[in-house]
Design a protein around this motif. Structure first.
Motif, PDB file in Angstrom:
ATOM      1  N   THR A 197      42.049  32.549  39.905  1.00  0.00           N
ATOM      2  CA  THR A 197      40.599  33.199  39.632  1.00  0.00           C
ATOM      3  C   THR A 197      39.967  33.722  40.553  1.00  0.00           C
ATOM      4  O   THR A 197      40.338  33.629  41.897  1.00  0.00           O
ATOM      5  N   PHE A 198      38.814  34.670  40.127  1.00  0.00           N
ATOM      6  CA  PHE A 198      38.087  35.264  41.198  1.00  0.00           C
ATOM      7  C   PHE A 198      36.693  35.252  40.821  1.00  0.00           C
ATOM      8  O   PHE A 198      36.242  35.371  39.717  1.00  0.00           O
ATOM      9  N   LEU A 199      35.907  35.209  41.641  1.00  0.00           N
ATOM     10  CA  LEU A 199      34.431  34.914  41.531  1.00  0.00           C
ATOM     11  C   LEU A 199      33.617  36.249  42.264  1.00  0.00           C
ATOM     12  O   LEU A 199      33.700  36.196  43.443  1.00  0.00           O
ATOM     13  N   PRO A 200      33.146  37.027  41.567  1.00  0.00           N
ATOM     14  CA  PRO A 200      32.685  38.433  42.180  1.00  0.00           C
ATOM     15  C   PRO A 200      31.332  38.046  42.923  1.00  0.00           C
ATOM     16  O   PRO A 200      30.809  37.025  42.833  1.00  0.00           O
ATOM     17  N   PHE A 201      31.081  38.958  43.939  1.00  0.00           N
ATOM     18  CA  PHE A 201      29.800  38.764  44.709  1.00  0.00           C
ATOM     19  C   PHE A 201      28.488  38.581  43.660  1.00  0.00           C
ATOM     20  O   PHE A 201      28.368  39.323  42.853  1.00  0.00           O
ATOM     21  N   GLY A 202      27.815  37.656  43.970  1.00  0.00           N
ATOM     22  CA  GLY A 202      26.462  37.610  43.391  1.00  0.00           C
ATOM     23  C   GLY A 202      26.582  36.991  41.749  1.00  0.00           C
ATOM     24  O   GLY A 202      25.745  37.192  41.147  1.00  0.00           O
ATOM     25  N   SER A 203      27.938  36.482  41.542  1.00  0.00           N
ATOM     26  CA  SER A 203      28.134  35.985  40.364  1.00  0.00           C
ATOM     27  C   SER A 203      28.505  34.621  40.079  1.00  0.00           C
ATOM     28  O   SER A 203      28.910  34.091  40.841  1.00  0.00           O
ATOM     29  N   GLU A 204      28.054  33.859  39.012  1.00  0.00           N
ATOM     30  CA  GLU A 204      28.693  32.424  38.688  1.00  0.00           C
ATOM     31  C   GLU A 204      29.736  32.320  37.787  1.00  0.00           C
ATOM     32  O   GLU A 204      30.435  31.392  37.564  1.00  0.00           O
ATOM     33  N   ALA A 205      30.145  33.691  37.404  1.00  0.00           N
ATOM     34  CA  ALA A 205      31.283  33.374  36.129  1.00  0.00           C
ATOM     35  C   ALA A 205      32.489  34.120  36.643  1.00  0.00           C
ATOM     36  O   ALA A 205      32.631  35.188  37.485  1.00  0.00           O
ATOM     37  N   GLU A 206      33.351  33.187  36.812  1.00  0.00           N
ATOM     38  CA  GLU A 206      34.793  33.606  37.352  1.00  0.00           C
ATOM     39  C   GLU A 206      35.495  34.489  36.448  1.00  0.00           C
ATOM     40  O   GLU A 206      35.530  34.626  35.150  1.00  0.00           O
ATOM     41  N   GLU A 207      36.360  35.323  37.326  1.00  0.00           N
ATOM     42  CA  GLU A 207      37.206  36.255  36.174  1.00  0.00           C
ATOM     43  C   GLU A 207      38.688  35.902  36.416  1.00  0.00           C
ATOM     44  O   GLU A 207      39.130  35.417  37.218  1.00  0.00           O
ATOM     45  N   THR A 208      39.523  36.377  35.559  1.00  0.00           N
ATOM     46  CA  THR A 208      40.874  36.040  35.748  1.00  0.00           C
ATOM     47  C   THR A 208      41.636  37.599  36.116  1.00  0.00           C
ATOM     48  O   THR A 208      41.317  38.303  35.331  1.00  0.00           O
ATOM     49  N   PRO A 209      42.523  37.656  37.218  1.00  0.00           N
ATOM     50  CA  PRO A 209      42.855  38.962  37.632  1.00  0.00           C
ATOM     51  C   PRO A 209      43.852  39.237  36.295  1.00  0.00           C
ATOM     52  O   PRO A 209      44.580  38.484  35.809  1.00  0.00           O
ATOM     53  N   ASP A 210      44.184  40.502  36.344  1.00  0.00           N
ATOM     54  CA  ASP A 210      45.310  41.170  35.414  1.00  0.00           C
ATOM     55  C   ASP A 210      46.559  40.597  35.812  1.00  0.00           C
ATOM     56  O   ASP A 210      46.819  40.257  37.179  1.00  0.00           O
ATOM     57  N   ALA A 211      47.480  40.324  34.887  1.00  0.00           N
ATOM     58  CA  ALA A 211      48.631  39.885  35.558  1.00  0.00           C
ATOM     59  C   ALA A 211      49.400  40.885  36.327  1.00  0.00           C
ATOM     60  O   ALA A 211      49.496  42.066  36.065  1.00  0.00           O
ATOM     61  N   GLY A 212      49.930  40.248  37.482  1.00  0.00           N
ATOM     62  CA  GLY A 212      50.745  41.172  38.262  1.00  0.00           C
ATOM     63  C   GLY A 212      49.767  41.895  39.329  1.00  0.00           C
ATOM     64  O   GLY A 212      50.512  42.690  40.287  1.00  0.00           O
ATOM     65  N   GLU A 213      48.666  41.774  39.221  1.00  0.00           N
ATOM     66  CA  GLU A 213      47.646  42.555  39.952  1.00  0.00           C
ATOM     67  C   GLU A 213      47.826  42.042  41.579  1.00  0.00           C
ATOM     68  O   GLU A 213      47.896  40.926  41.729  1.00  0.00           O
ATOM     69  N   VAL A 214      47.870  43.045  42.337  1.00  0.00           N
ATOM     70  CA  VAL A 214      48.003  42.710  43.858  1.00  0.00           C
ATOM     71  C   VAL A 214      46.598  42.081  44.254  1.00  0.00           C
ATOM     72  O   VAL A 214      45.434  42.856  44.089  1.00  0.00           O
ATOM     73  N   VAL A 215      46.566  41.023  44.761  1.00  0.00           N
ATOM     74  CA  VAL A 215      45.434  40.504  45.517  1.00  0.00           C
ATOM     75  C   VAL A 215      45.689  39.657  46.763  1.00  0.00           C
ATOM     76  O   VAL A 215      46.844  39.368  47.127  1.00  0.00           O
ATOM     77  N   TYR A 216      44.544  39.554  47.262  1.00  0.00           N
ATOM     78  CA  TYR A 216      44.503  38.584  48.569  1.00  0.00           C
ATOM     79  C   TYR A 216      44.161  37.139  47.788  1.00  0.00           C
ATOM     80  O   TYR A 216      43.405  37.222  47.167  1.00  0.00           O
ATOM     81  N   ALA A 217      45.045  36.178  48.342  1.00  0.00           N
ATOM     82  CA  ALA A 217      44.570  34.813  47.702  1.00  0.00           C
ATOM     83  C   ALA A 217      44.655  33.843  48.725  1.00  0.00           C
ATOM     84  O   ALA A 217      45.815  34.096  49.472  1.00  0.00           O
ATOM     85  N   VAL A 218      43.935  32.542  48.680  1.00  0.00           N
ATOM     86  CA  VAL A 218      44.309  31.508  49.316  1.00  0.00           C
ATOM     87  C   VAL A 218      44.298  30.505  48.221  1.00  0.00           C
ATOM     88  O   VAL A 218      43.480  29.919  47.244  1.00  0.00           O
ATOM     89  N   GLY A 219      45.632  29.794  48.076  1.00  0.00           N
ATOM     90  CA  GLY A 219      46.014  29.181  46.898  1.00  0.00           C
ATOM     91  C   GLY A 219      45.678  29.783  45.871  1.00  0.00           C
ATOM     92  O   GLY A 219      46.536  30.878  45.651  1.00  0.00           O
TER      93      GLY A 219
END
Length: 233
Positions: A138-160
């Motif tokens: 899951t990803f929470l954009p700056f200034g938002s309270e609504a989480e997003e789901t990254p696209d399948a296979g999208e390259v991300v920095y992640a902790v857990g």
């Protein structure tokens, strides 16, 4: 805690390299006039350098656009962070001062024309990964309270399963955002060994030196590449 770049990234971008500085014990609640001066100077220099130019056609920017394509990211729709910074400055919009740690990172990023992140890792023991997105992420954009789901296979920095940056160097999350209370901070510097690897090392060295001089904090630094895909933080 480790920083790990998964092999799938190097399969698509073999020359990718990541300078790393981990700083511990920072006091980000104070004012540091020397950081304000560094950022202002970097902004002035960038404005003079890129005035009237198309940032996306600049030689220092093109490899990032090509890497985005290799990662199946549209570089016209999603700008690499360094392209976005220079585009803003070239349009005469300047840059805001945010807080000392972010401002210092931006000053060094602009000076060396390199994408550089800053992530608060306080309270986390999970490793930091660059990897393809997973279904549970899951990803929470700056200034938002609504989480997003990254696209399948999208390259991300992640902790857990908490995504800290979407689309490699496009946009950071509310999670890990640098605040006045941030103390333990991870700085990745993204580049290419066969193009600007020397700049990555120089930026890493300057950032680490400035962190020690200004914040009197502890630091750990290193380099992650296709031959050394992880390091201890």
């Amino acid at each position: 805690m480790k920083f790990i770049v998964e092999k799938e990234i190097f399969e698509k971008i073999p020359s990718a390299c990541f300078g790393v500085v981990m700083a511990k014990g920072i006091d980000n609640s104070r004012m540091y006039p020397e950081i304000d001066s560094l950022l202002d100077e970097s902004i002035r220099t960038a404005a003079q350098r890129f005035e009237g130019k198309k940032i996306k056609e600049e030689p220092d920017i093109l490899p990032y656009r090509e890497a985005f394509r290799a990662l199946d990211i549209n570089p016209n729709k999603y700008l690499c962070s360094i392209e976005a910074l220079f585009t803003r400055i070239a349009k005469g919009k300047g840059m805001p001062h945010i807080n000392p740690v972010v401002d210092l990172g931006n000053a060094v990023s602009l000076k060396y024309t390199l994408p550089m992140g800053a992530h608060d890792l306080g309270g986390s023991s999970d490793d930091m990964h660059i990897r393809p997105a997973q279904p549970e992420d899951t990803f929470l954009p700056f200034g938002s309270e609504a989480e997003e789901t990254p696209d399948a296979g999208e390259v991300v920095y992640a902790v857990g399963h908490q995504v800290r940056t979407r689309r490699w160097t496009w946009r950071q999350s509310e999670h890990g955002k640098i605040t006045s209370a941030s103390q333990d901070i991870f700085f990745p510097i993204d580049g290419f060994a066969d193009f600007n690897g020397d700049k990555v090392l120089a930026a890493r060295e300057e950032l680490e030196t400035l962190l020690k001089q200004i914040f009197h904090c502890e630091t750990v630094s290193g380099l992650v590449d296709a031959q050394h895909m992880e390091m201890e933080l």
